[in-house]
Design a protein around this motif. Structure first.
Motif, PDB file in Angstrom:
ATOM      1  N   ILE A 105      -6.472  15.511   8.647  1.00  0.00           N
ATOM      2  CA  ILE A 105      -6.598  14.222   7.950  1.00  0.00           C
ATOM      3  C   ILE A 105      -5.766  14.204   6.672  1.00  0.00           C
ATOM      4  N   GLY A 106      -4.907  13.178   6.563  1.00  0.00           N
ATOM      5  CA  GLY A 106      -4.070  13.056   5.372  1.00  0.00           C
ATOM      6  C   GLY A 106      -3.612  11.628   5.164  1.00  0.00           C
ATOM      7  N   TRP A 107      -3.037  11.377   3.992  1.00  0.00           N
ATOM      8  CA  TRP A 107      -2.567  10.043   3.610  1.00  0.00           C
ATOM      9  C   TRP A 107      -1.207  10.162   2.937  1.00  0.00           C
ATOM     10  N   ALA A 108      -0.429   9.088   3.009  1.00  0.00           N
ATOM     11  CA  ALA A 108       0.840   8.999   2.286  1.00  0.00           C
ATOM     12  C   ALA A 108       0.918   7.613   1.659  1.00  0.00           C
ATOM     13  N   VAL A 115       0.017   2.361   2.187  1.00  0.00           N
ATOM     14  CA  VAL A 115      -0.839   3.529   2.400  1.00  0.00           C
ATOM     15  C   VAL A 115      -0.960   3.735   3.910  1.00  0.00           C
ATOM     16  N   ILE A 116      -0.633   4.925   4.369  1.00  0.00           N
ATOM     17  CA  ILE A 116      -0.794   5.245   5.789  1.00  0.00           C
ATOM     18  C   ILE A 116      -1.680   6.482   5.922  1.00  0.00           C
ATOM     19  N   LYS A 117      -2.357   6.575   7.066  1.00  0.00           N
ATOM     20  CA  LYS A 117      -3.329   7.650   7.280  1.00  0.00           C
ATOM     21  C   LYS A 117      -3.106   8.295   8.646  1.00  0.00           C
ATOM     22  N   THR A 118      -3.290   9.616   8.691  1.00  0.00           N
ATOM     23  CA  THR A 118      -3.247  10.341   9.955  1.00  0.00           C
ATOM     24  C   THR A 118      -4.542  11.118  10.144  1.00  0.00           C
ATOM     25  N   THR A 119      -4.982  11.223  11.378  1.00  0.00           N
ATOM     26  CA  THR A 119      -6.186  12.009  11.684  1.00  0.00           C
ATOM     27  C   THR A 119      -5.872  13.127  12.677  1.00  0.00           C
ATOM     28  N   ASN A 120      -4.565  13.307  12.975  1.00  0.00           N
ATOM     29  CA  ASN A 120      -4.190  14.363  13.916  1.00  0.00           C
ATOM     30  C   ASN A 120      -2.998  15.174  13.417  1.00  0.00           C
ATOM     31  N   GLY A 121      -3.049  15.484  12.119  1.00  0.00           N
ATOM     32  CA  GLY A 121      -2.026  16.361  11.555  1.00  0.00           C
ATOM     33  C   GLY A 121      -0.659  15.736  11.419  1.00  0.00           C
ATOM     34  N   ASP A 123       0.786  13.548  13.631  1.00  0.00           N
ATOM     35  CA  ASP A 123       1.413  13.096  14.880  1.00  0.00           C
ATOM     36  C   ASP A 123       1.412  11.573  14.980  1.00  0.00           C
ATOM     37  N   ASP A 124       0.340  10.957  14.520  1.00  0.00           N
ATOM     38  CA  ASP A 124       0.229   9.495  14.540  1.00  0.00           C
ATOM     39  C   ASP A 124      -0.288   9.020  13.188  1.00  0.00           C
ATOM     40  N   TRP A 125       0.141   7.800  12.812  1.00  0.00           N
ATOM     41  CA  TRP A 125      -0.262   7.234  11.538  1.00  0.00           C
ATOM     42  C   TRP A 125      -0.724   5.801  11.728  1.00  0.00           C
ATOM     43  N   THR A 126      -1.684   5.382  10.916  1.00  0.00           N
ATOM     44  CA  THR A 126      -2.142   3.996  10.915  1.00  0.00           C
ATOM     45  C   THR A 126      -1.975   3.429   9.511  1.00  0.00           C
ATOM     46  N   ILE A 127      -1.887   2.105   9.416  1.00  0.00           N
ATOM     47  CA  ILE A 127      -1.719   1.436   8.129  1.00  0.00           C
ATOM     48  C   ILE A 127      -3.082   1.114   7.531  1.00  0.00           C
ATOM     49  N   SER A 128      -3.248   1.430   6.256  1.00  0.00           N
ATOM     50  CA  SER A 128      -4.478   1.091   5.538  1.00  0.00           C
ATOM     51  C   SER A 128      -4.247  -0.183   4.735  1.00  0.00           C
ATOM     52  N   GLU A 129      -5.266  -1.021   4.651  1.00  0.00           N
ATOM     53  CA  GLU A 129      -5.164  -2.284   3.934  1.00  0.00           C
ATOM     54  C   GLU A 129      -5.316  -2.055   2.434  1.00  0.00           C
ATOM     55  N   THR A 134       2.217  -3.360  -5.376  1.00  0.00           N
ATOM     56  CA  THR A 134       2.576  -2.435  -6.441  1.00  0.00           C
ATOM     57  C   THR A 134       2.931  -1.065  -5.867  1.00  0.00           C
ATOM     58  N   LEU A 135       3.997  -0.469  -6.378  1.00  0.00           N
ATOM     59  CA  LEU A 135       4.432   0.851  -5.930  1.00  0.00           C
ATOM     60  C   LEU A 135       3.350   1.892  -6.199  1.00  0.00           C
ATOM     61  N   LEU A 136       3.004   2.662  -5.182  1.00  0.00           N
ATOM     62  CA  LEU A 136       2.020   3.742  -5.303  1.00  0.00           C
ATOM     63  C   LEU A 136       2.745   5.086  -5.288  1.00  0.00           C
ATOM     64  N   LEU A 137       2.352   5.973  -6.206  1.00  0.00           N
ATOM     65  CA  LEU A 137       3.044   7.249  -6.374  1.00  0.00           C
ATOM     66  C   LEU A 137       2.235   8.457  -5.920  1.00  0.00           C
ATOM     67  N   LYS A 138       0.919   8.384  -6.030  1.00  0.00           N
ATOM     68  CA  LYS A 138       0.079   9.541  -5.720  1.00  0.00           C
ATOM     69  C   LYS A 138      -1.163   9.120  -4.946  1.00  0.00           C
ATOM     70  N   VAL A 139      -1.671  10.040  -4.144  1.00  0.00           N
ATOM     71  CA  VAL A 139      -2.930   9.834  -3.428  1.00  0.00           C
ATOM     72  C   VAL A 139      -3.661  11.169  -3.375  1.00  0.00           C
ATOM     73  N   HIS A 140      -4.999  11.127  -3.502  1.00  0.00           N
ATOM     74  CA  HIS A 140      -5.766  12.374  -3.471  1.00  0.00           C
ATOM     75  C   HIS A 140      -7.199  12.107  -3.045  1.00  0.00           C
ATOM     76  N   SER A 141      -7.791  13.110  -2.405  1.00  0.00           N
ATOM     77  CA  SER A 141      -9.195  13.060  -2.006  1.00  0.00           C
ATOM     78  C   SER A 141      -9.760  14.471  -2.059  1.00  0.00           C
ATOM     79  N   PHE A 142     -11.016  14.561  -2.457  1.00  0.00           N
ATOM     80  CA  PHE A 142     -11.673  15.873  -2.469  1.00  0.00           C
ATOM     81  C   PHE A 142     -12.441  16.119  -1.183  1.00  0.00           C
ATOM     82  N   ASP A 143     -13.154  15.103  -0.718  1.00  0.00           N
ATOM     83  CA  ASP A 143     -14.039  15.305   0.431  1.00  0.00           C
ATOM     84  C   ASP A 143     -13.596  14.556   1.693  1.00  0.00           C
ATOM     85  N   GLY A 144     -12.489  13.798   1.590  1.00  0.00           N
ATOM     86  CA  GLY A 144     -12.015  13.066   2.764  1.00  0.00           C
ATOM     87  C   GLY A 144     -12.659  11.708   2.938  1.00  0.00           C
TER      88      GLY A 144
END
Length: 205
Positions: A105-108, A115-121, A123-129, A134-144
């Motif tokens: 699980i990761g995000w870019a 913002v896009i998200k993957t749940t399979n390392g 291989d595939d990505w989905t778009i998050s709403e 505004t330009l986004l530079l960083k993303v982070h999560s502690f627990d997912g």
């Protein structure tokens, strides 16, 4: 004789008009090329420092563009009713921040609030709403589950559903945020332009 003279000058006039039109077309072409060249310069995304030679600022690049229209154009749609885009199913923008909470699980995040998200390392990505351009530079999560994104103009986005949807959180600053880190499920920091340092103790709320 008179008809011959008329024909002679008429022919010259046609040639002169033809040359003038070609010159005007050439001028238009040169101006268009200059504008294209200016827009094709690499973008310097980090604001607050001197613009590097040969670069164009992010604000200059989008100065004459409709941001919402740019986002609509670059973000793929689910289906047109006739054709469905298969690859890539992500916005065609520049991405700056990426974070994986585990091997799957990761995000870019990147341009135009992408913002896009993957749940399979990856291989595939989905778009998050995100409902922002505004330009986004960083993303982070502690627990997912709680996901925080940050970027230009003090923008902070927060998700409580694993990064599927995001809401904007007031940050109290308009400075660009370049760094973001959640240390546990409640404590985190963001930092950026003009010595900006923000702290959260309630999971980004």
């Amino acid at each position: 004789m008179l008809n011959t003279v008329k024909s002679h000058y008429t022919g010259k006039s046609i040639i002169i008009i033809y040359l003038l039109l070609n010159c005007l077309s050439l001028c238009d072409f040169i101006i268009a090329r200059q504008e294209d060249t200016a827009k094709s310069k690499p973008i310097q995304y980090r604001r607050g420092i001197a613009l590097q030679e040969g670069y164009i600022s992010y604000d200059e690049y989008y100065s004459d563009k409709d941001m919402l229209e740019e986002k609509r154009r670059l973000f793929p749609i689910e289906s047109t009713g006739v054709w469905t885009e298969l690859h890539p199913r992500i916005p065609r923008v520049t991405y700056f921040g990426v974070h994986f909470v585990n091997t799957d699980i990761g995000w870019a995040v990147g341009n135009l609030g992408a913002v896009i998200k993957t749940t399979n390392g990856g291989d595939d990505w989905t778009i998050s709403e995100t409902n922002t351009t505004t330009l986004l530079l960083k993303v982070h999560s502690f627990d997912g589950q709680i996901v925080i994104a940050a970027g230009y103009n003090g923008m902070i986005l927060r998700s409580s559903d694993g990064g599927e949807t995001f809401e904007q959180i007031p940050s109290g600053t308009t400075n660009d945020l370049w760094g973001l880190q959640m240390l546990n499920d409640t404590l985190g920091f963001a930092c950026g332009l003009n010595q900006t340092l923000l702290k959260t103790t309630d999971a980004g709320l």
